[in-house]
Scaffold this active site. Structure first.
Site, short mmCIF file in Angstrom:
data_model
loop_
_atom_site.label_atom_id
_atom_site.label_comp_id
_atom_site.label_asym_id
_atom_site.label_seq_id
_atom_site.Cartn_x
_atom_site.Cartn_y
_atom_site.Cartn_z
N HIS A 142 -3.67 7.19 1.93
CA HIS A 142 -4.04 5.84 1.49
C HIS A 142 -5.46 5.54 1.97
CE1 HIS A 142 -3.89 1.65 0.64
NE2 HIS A 142 -3.84 1.28 1.91
N ASN A 167 -10.12 -0.06 -1.12
CA ASN A 167 -8.66 -0.07 -1.02
C ASN A 167 -8.08 -0.75 -2.27
OD1 ASN A 167 -5.98 -0.40 -0.38
ND2 ASN A 167 -6.35 -1.26 1.66
N CYS A 216 0.82 -1.22 0.00
CA CYS A 216 0.00 0.00 0.00
C CYS A 216 0.85 1.27 0.00
CB CYS A 216 -0.94 0.00 1.20
SG CYS A 216 -2.10 -1.36 1.14
#
Ligand code: UT7
Length: 333
Positions: free
Chosen positions: A257, A287, A116
């Site tokens: 994020h 996500n 990520c």
């Protein structure tokens, strides 16, 4: 020695698959419900690619849109970095496929694995190439086809992720002009087991037993990762701002994020940044791992919030464990 150039972020592009997977769809697949998903994560739907779609199928339109907005042709690129954990193949890299498909004839190209935090790590790498004079123009892509790494029988993870990709063009500009002002990257391999895909490399081969256990899919210790994300994301922002002698008054946009709205909100609160300066698109795209930040930048560009001169703080946290932040002023000198 001060850098001779600054890495300017001049354009962004993005691409999402057509198909929407809503919370209502997931209610029919696992024991979950819309109220739980929205209240615990902020996610309402995510985009899912058709089976067999390689990441390059999203990277190519995202890259083309980015180059077109920048007004530059692909054959002027010196380098391409694709941040991803779900590239088309381990070899060749997605960056190699993209280099050919774009016609970026003189660009070197490689993928970068940092989960990520991949896009922040790749953008930092491009900044280092440009500041040192090793490249003048680079394309930084972040994206994942997370649907290939998710067990849709596991309610702990299948609600969280989606597919998507974005790209940012980075060019050498004057050292005192706009661009990437600073970044900070961190890792803590002690937390490796808290977020992992056990059967995804040389340590565990895909035997029928491993595949039957679902070891080819994302495993997450959600609570532990959650706590670490809230702590590390604000910590790295405070550290970077301090090192650059900046304060919350120097942030026009916080682009975090997108793992959980309950991680994004406390990060903003700890930095003293009001939510109207925070780019949030998790409700629509969930996500997308290395895709979250460039997709959020693309949304902010589309709604007019990201413009020439915008002062932007990027921050990410993910598997590894890895985390990082990057501060930039947007646009060309
Ligand atoms: O991008 C990489 C970094 N990743 C992250 O930052 C993710 C970090 N973690 C999180 O965002 C959160 O921990 C989750 C969203 C994954 C989970 O939220 P939580 O508030 O930490 O819930 P939990 O895992 O502690 O589970 C609470 C309860 C459990 O039931 P019991 O044991 O209390 O009876 C779970 O079994 O919720 C249950 N649960 C669900 N219920 C309905 C777990 N998943 C679901 C679900 N639907 N999908």
């Amino acid at each position: 020695m001060p850098a001779a150039f600054r890495a300017q972020c001049v354009a962004v592009g993005s691409a999402l698959p057509e198909r929407r997977l809503t919370n209502a769809d997931l209610e029919r697949m696992v024991e979950t419900n819309d109220e739980w998903i929205v209240s615990r994560t902020g996610i309402r739907e995510r985009r899912i690619a058709e089976p067999g779609t390689g990441l390059s199928a999203l990277a190519l339109p995202a890259a083309r849109q980015c180059l077109e907005r920048a007004g530059v042709s692909a054959d002027t690129l010196d380098g391409i970095i694709v941040a991803t954990i779900s590239g088309d193949h381990v070899m060749p890299t997605t960056a190699n496929l993209l280099q050919h498909q774009l016609g970026a004839s003189k660009a070197f190209a490689y993928d970068l694995l940092n989960a990520c935090n991949g896009f922040v790590a790749a953008l930092s790498t491009a900044a280092a190439f440009i500041e040192s004079g090793h490249a003048k123009r680079m394309l930084v892509v972040g994206g994942d086809i997370m649907s290939t790494l998710i067990d849709y029988r596991d309610r702990n993870t299948c609600i969280l992720f989606g597919d998507g990709c974005g790209a940012v063009l980075v060019e050498a500009g004057p050292a005192d002009g706009p661009g990437i002002i600073g970044f900070e990257l961190h890792s803590d391999g002690a937390g490796a087991a808290d977020l992992s895909i056990p059967c995804s490399g040389s340590a565990e081969i895909p035997t029928p037993e491993a595949l039957a256990r679902g070891d080819q899919f994302v495993k997450q210790n959600g609570r532990t990762v959650f706590t670490a994300a809230v702590r590390r994301m604000s910590e790295v922002c405070v550290s970077l701002l301090g090192r650059l002698s900046l304060t919350k008054a120097d942030i026009d946009l916080l682009v975090p994020h997108q793992a959980n709205l309950r991680i994004i909100e406390p990060t903003a609160t700890r930095l003293g940044v009001p939510m109207d300066k925070v780019v949030v698109n998790i409700e629509r795209v969930a996500n997308t791992t290395a895709g979250t930040i460039p997709l959020a930048l693309a949304d902010a560009f589309a709604d007019g919030r990201l413009k020439n001169g915008s002062r932007v703080l990027l921050v990410a946290f993910g598997g590894g464990l890895t985390w990082g932040a990057l501060y930039l002023t947007w646009g060309r000198a």
